[in-house]
Design a protein around this motif. Sequence first.
Motif, PDB file in Angstrom:
ATOM      1  N   VAL A   8      57.249  48.470  81.696  1.00  0.00           N
ATOM      2  CA  VAL A   8      57.223  47.277  82.550  1.00  0.00           C
ATOM      3  C   VAL A   8      56.624  47.558  83.917  1.00  0.00           C
ATOM      4  CG1 VAL A   8      59.016  45.947  81.435  1.00  0.00           C
ATOM      5  CG2 VAL A   8      59.644  47.667  83.133  1.00  0.00           C
ATOM      6  N   ASP A   9      56.681  48.827  84.365  1.00  0.00           N
ATOM      7  CA  ASP A   9      56.138  49.112  85.685  1.00  0.00           C
ATOM      8  C   ASP A   9      54.669  49.520  85.622  1.00  0.00           C
ATOM      9  OD1 ASP A   9      56.755  51.376  84.305  1.00  0.00           O
ATOM     10  OD2 ASP A   9      57.523  52.496  86.031  1.00  0.00           O
ATOM     11  N   ALA A  10      54.091  49.577  84.439  1.00  0.00           N
ATOM     12  CA  ALA A  10      52.676  49.915  84.303  1.00  0.00           C
ATOM     13  C   ALA A  10      51.831  48.731  84.767  1.00  0.00           C
ATOM     14  CB  ALA A  10      52.359  50.249  82.846  1.00  0.00           C
ATOM     15  N   PRO A  11      50.577  48.995  85.196  1.00  0.00           N
ATOM     16  CA  PRO A  11      49.693  47.872  85.530  1.00  0.00           C
ATOM     17  C   PRO A  11      49.485  46.978  84.310  1.00  0.00           C
ATOM     18  CG  PRO A  11      48.687  49.987  86.130  1.00  0.00           C
ATOM     19  CD  PRO A  11      49.915  50.292  85.323  1.00  0.00           C
ATOM     20  N   ALA A  12      49.219  45.703  84.570  1.00  0.00           N
ATOM     21  CA  ALA A  12      48.931  44.795  83.452  1.00  0.00           C
ATOM     22  C   ALA A  12      47.685  45.272  82.717  1.00  0.00           C
ATOM     23  CB  ALA A  12      48.748  43.372  83.975  1.00  0.00           C
ATOM     24  N   ILE A  13      46.637  45.564  83.489  1.00  0.00           N
ATOM     25  CA  ILE A  13      45.365  46.001  82.908  1.00  0.00           C
ATOM     26  C   ILE A  13      44.879  47.214  83.708  1.00  0.00           C
ATOM     27  CG2 ILE A  13      42.945  45.371  82.461  1.00  0.00           C
ATOM     28  CD1 ILE A  13      43.867  42.393  82.666  1.00  0.00           C
ATOM     29  N   GLU A  14      44.461  48.236  83.002  1.00  0.00           N
ATOM     30  CA  GLU A  14      43.844  49.373  83.684  1.00  0.00           C
ATOM     31  C   GLU A  14      42.626  49.810  82.883  1.00  0.00           C
ATOM     32  OE1 GLU A  14      46.417  52.696  84.363  1.00  0.00           O
ATOM     33  OE2 GLU A  14      44.921  53.749  85.566  1.00  0.00           O
ATOM     34  N   LEU A  15      41.479  49.795  83.530  1.00  0.00           N
ATOM     35  CA  LEU A  15      40.232  50.261  82.909  1.00  0.00           C
ATOM     36  C   LEU A  15      39.820  51.555  83.591  1.00  0.00           C
ATOM     37  CD1 LEU A  15      38.174  46.927  82.862  1.00  0.00           C
ATOM     38  CD2 LEU A  15      39.810  47.762  81.174  1.00  0.00           C
ATOM     39  N   ARG A  16      39.463  52.538  82.787  1.00  0.00           N
ATOM     40  CA  ARG A  16      39.002  53.818  83.353  1.00  0.00           C
ATOM     41  C   ARG A  16      37.672  54.193  82.731  1.00  0.00           C
ATOM     42  NH1 ARG A  16      44.131  57.509  82.376  1.00  0.00           N
ATOM     43  NH2 ARG A  16      45.702  56.295  83.473  1.00  0.00           N
ATOM     44  N   GLY A  17      36.658  54.221  83.578  1.00  0.00           N
ATOM     45  CA  GLY A  17      35.341  54.692  83.131  1.00  0.00           C
ATOM     46  C   GLY A  17      34.780  53.898  81.978  1.00  0.00           C
ATOM     47  N   LEU A  18      35.012  52.589  82.004  1.00  0.00           N
ATOM     48  CA  LEU A  18      34.606  51.767  80.859  1.00  0.00           C
ATOM     49  C   LEU A  18      33.080  51.613  80.791  1.00  0.00           C
ATOM     50  CD1 LEU A  18      35.984  50.078  78.579  1.00  0.00           C
ATOM     51  CD2 LEU A  18      35.451  48.079  79.972  1.00  0.00           C
ATOM     52  N   VAL A  19      32.535  51.991  79.650  1.00  0.00           N
ATOM     53  CA  VAL A  19      31.094  51.894  79.397  1.00  0.00           C
ATOM     54  C   VAL A  19      30.893  51.051  78.152  1.00  0.00           C
ATOM     55  CG1 VAL A  19      29.006  53.186  78.764  1.00  0.00           C
ATOM     56  CG2 VAL A  19      30.608  54.136  80.451  1.00  0.00           C
ATOM     57  N   LYS A  20      29.928  50.122  78.222  1.00  0.00           N
ATOM     58  CA  LYS A  20      29.563  49.368  77.025  1.00  0.00           C
ATOM     59  C   LYS A  20      28.041  49.323  76.921  1.00  0.00           C
ATOM     60  CE  LYS A  20      29.793  46.656  73.449  1.00  0.00           C
ATOM     61  NZ  LYS A  20      30.268  47.192  72.144  1.00  0.00           N
ATOM     62  N   ARG A  21      27.547  49.758  75.778  1.00  0.00           N
ATOM     63  CA  ARG A  21      26.106  49.679  75.513  1.00  0.00           C
ATOM     64  C   ARG A  21      25.871  48.762  74.344  1.00  0.00           C
ATOM     65  NH1 ARG A  21      27.196  55.048  75.148  1.00  0.00           N
ATOM     66  NH2 ARG A  21      27.144  56.063  77.178  1.00  0.00           N
ATOM     67  N   PHE A  22      24.840  47.952  74.459  1.00  0.00           N
ATOM     68  CA  PHE A  22      24.302  47.236  73.301  1.00  0.00           C
ATOM     69  C   PHE A  22      22.953  47.888  73.025  1.00  0.00           C
ATOM     70  CE2 PHE A  22      27.002  43.868  75.210  1.00  0.00           C
ATOM     71  CZ  PHE A  22      27.814  43.591  74.128  1.00  0.00           C
ATOM     72  N   GLY A  23      22.870  48.774  72.029  1.00  0.00           N
ATOM     73  CA  GLY A  23      21.645  49.543  71.823  1.00  0.00           C
ATOM     74  C   GLY A  23      21.361  50.384  73.056  1.00  0.00           C
ATOM     75  N   ASP A  24      20.170  50.228  73.624  1.00  0.00           N
ATOM     76  CA  ASP A  24      19.793  50.990  74.813  1.00  0.00           C
ATOM     77  C   ASP A  24      20.258  50.322  76.104  1.00  0.00           C
ATOM     78  OD1 ASP A  24      18.507  52.781  73.221  1.00  0.00           O
ATOM     79  OD2 ASP A  24      16.504  51.891  73.487  1.00  0.00           O
ATOM     80  N   ASN A  25      20.796  49.129  75.979  1.00  0.00           N
ATOM     81  CA  ASN A  25      21.154  48.354  77.160  1.00  0.00           C
ATOM     82  C   ASN A  25      22.579  48.689  77.591  1.00  0.00           C
ATOM     83  OD1 ASN A  25      21.250  46.455  79.171  1.00  0.00           O
ATOM     84  ND2 ASN A  25      21.302  44.672  77.805  1.00  0.00           N
ATOM     85  N   GLU A  26      22.690  49.439  78.692  1.00  0.00           N
ATOM     86  CA  GLU A  26      24.021  49.778  79.198  1.00  0.00           C
ATOM     87  C   GLU A  26      24.508  48.649  80.096  1.00  0.00           C
ATOM     88  OE1 GLU A  26      25.618  54.000  79.782  1.00  0.00           O
ATOM     89  OE2 GLU A  26      25.089  53.372  81.800  1.00  0.00           O
ATOM     90  N   VAL A  27      25.425  47.882  79.565  1.00  0.00           N
ATOM     91  CA  VAL A  27      25.859  46.637  80.200  1.00  0.00           C
ATOM     92  C   VAL A  27      27.025  46.867  81.153  1.00  0.00           C
ATOM     93  CG1 VAL A  27      26.903  44.422  79.653  1.00  0.00           C
ATOM     94  CG2 VAL A  27      24.990  45.244  78.302  1.00  0.00           C
ATOM     95  N   LEU A  28      27.914  47.799  80.796  1.00  0.00           N
ATOM     96  CA  LEU A  28      28.985  48.231  81.696  1.00  0.00           C
ATOM     97  C   LEU A  28      28.797  49.725  81.919  1.00  0.00           C
ATOM     98  CD1 LEU A  28      32.078  46.368  80.159  1.00  0.00           C
ATOM     99  CD2 LEU A  28      30.639  45.622  82.072  1.00  0.00           C
ATOM    100  N   ARG A  29      28.710  50.123  83.193  1.00  0.00           N
ATOM    101  CA  ARG A  29      28.294  51.485  83.512  1.00  0.00           C
ATOM    102  C   ARG A  29      29.403  52.280  84.185  1.00  0.00           C
ATOM    103  NH1 ARG A  29      22.401  51.819  84.746  1.00  0.00           N
ATOM    104  NH2 ARG A  29      21.483  50.193  83.463  1.00  0.00           N
ATOM    105  N   GLY A  30      30.568  52.262  83.586  1.00  0.00           N
ATOM    106  CA  GLY A  30      31.656  53.043  84.175  1.00  0.00           C
ATOM    107  C   GLY A  30      32.469  52.194  85.131  1.00  0.00           C
ATOM    108  N   ILE A  31      33.279  51.317  84.541  1.00  0.00           N
ATOM    109  CA  ILE A  31      34.088  50.400  85.347  1.00  0.00           C
ATOM    110  C   ILE A  31      35.501  50.962  85.460  1.00  0.00           C
ATOM    111  CG2 ILE A  31      35.115  48.090  85.444  1.00  0.00           C
ATOM    112  CD1 ILE A  31      32.228  47.687  85.645  1.00  0.00           C
ATOM    113  N   ASP A  32      35.983  51.063  86.693  1.00  0.00           N
ATOM    114  CA  ASP A  32      37.372  51.453  86.951  1.00  0.00           C
ATOM    115  C   ASP A  32      38.030  50.319  87.701  1.00  0.00           C
ATOM    116  OD1 ASP A  32      37.526  54.387  86.197  1.00  0.00           O
ATOM    117  OD2 ASP A  32      35.791  54.399  87.556  1.00  0.00           O
ATOM    118  N   PHE A  33      39.080  49.780  87.125  1.00  0.00           N
ATOM    119  CA  PHE A  33      39.900  48.900  87.947  1.00  0.00           C
ATOM    120  C   PHE A  33      41.253  48.642  87.324  1.00  0.00           C
ATOM    121  CE2 PHE A  33      40.332  44.616  86.381  1.00  0.00           C
ATOM    122  CZ  PHE A  33      39.215  44.350  85.613  1.00  0.00           C
ATOM    123  N   THR A  34      42.119  48.141  88.169  1.00  0.00           N
ATOM    124  CA  THR A  34      43.502  47.916  87.792  1.00  0.00           C
ATOM    125  C   THR A  34      43.901  46.517  88.224  1.00  0.00           C
ATOM    126  OG1 THR A  34      44.009  50.246  88.103  1.00  0.00           O
ATOM    127  CG2 THR A  34      45.862  48.737  88.173  1.00  0.00           C
TER     128      THR A  34
END
Length: 251
Positions: A8-34
């Motif tokens: 219950v005390d954890a953040p609702a959402i935590e992203l660490r180093g999130l990367v998303k590629r569609f083929g060669d297209n890097e759409v998310l380039r390392g997203i960190d947030f809470t």
Amino acid sequence: MSTDLIKVDAPAIELRGLVKRFGDNEVLRGIDFTVRAGEVVCVIGPSGSGKSTLLRSVNLLEEPSDGNIFIEGIDILDPETDIDRVRTRIGMVFQSFNLFPHMTVLGNLTIAQRRVLKRGKAEAQRVAHEMLGRVGLSEKADAYPSHLSGGQQQRVAIARALCMNPDMMLFDEPTSALDPELVGEVLAVMRALADEGMTMLVVTHEMGFAREVGDRLIFMDGGVIVEEGNPREVLANPQHERTRNFLSRVL
Ligand code: ADP
Ligand code: MG
């Protein structure tokens, strides 16, 4: 890990180093947030900057290429995690309302409760009426979506999400498809939700909403978070040239 063990005390959402590629297209380039429980975080940025991909990654509608996602402390990329279970904790509202046209409002609000949460008919209908009341549409339970305005349909879509008793709500440009005179009624419902303490991650072009309701504002461009902070400060005094450029075009 069992999804019963929600921290219950954890953040609702935590992203660490999130990367998303569609083929060669890097759409998310390392997203960190809470996003902390009860926080309202608004995300702005130019078209194509990765906002929708970011939101869709939070409940694995998009599979990340790299990085970690924790929902209420649960590693949702862990193969042991029951992702369907986690998804029931996350309500999503899109630009298009996606209501079933052949069902009444009540039908739209009860079907997932019955199928996913296995609620009985009476209980599902009781919850549906309660949530319709919260979005100010108590009298529309028996209406079909095509008989409602766009603003009313989007409020129904919000009620539908609330019927699942989510811990957090993700909004992807919820007012972008609406005629200008219908935007206010949807924003008012979202503001009320925020006031009640709902955790919200909102992609929006409504800078007034971001300024007045948001606890934090994130500016994305080119798949990275360029700048984030108190919405009033970011909007009044952006620190980065890219943020200034974007704001000068939209404000
Ligand atoms: P935004 O919501 O900020 O406008 P998106 O997250 O929708 O941005 O898109 C970011 C980039 O990812 C765009 O270049 C878009 O073309 C690309 N993209 C999004 N979804 C897909 C997909 N399913 N397949 C390939 N490319 C995609
Ligand atoms: Mg988008």
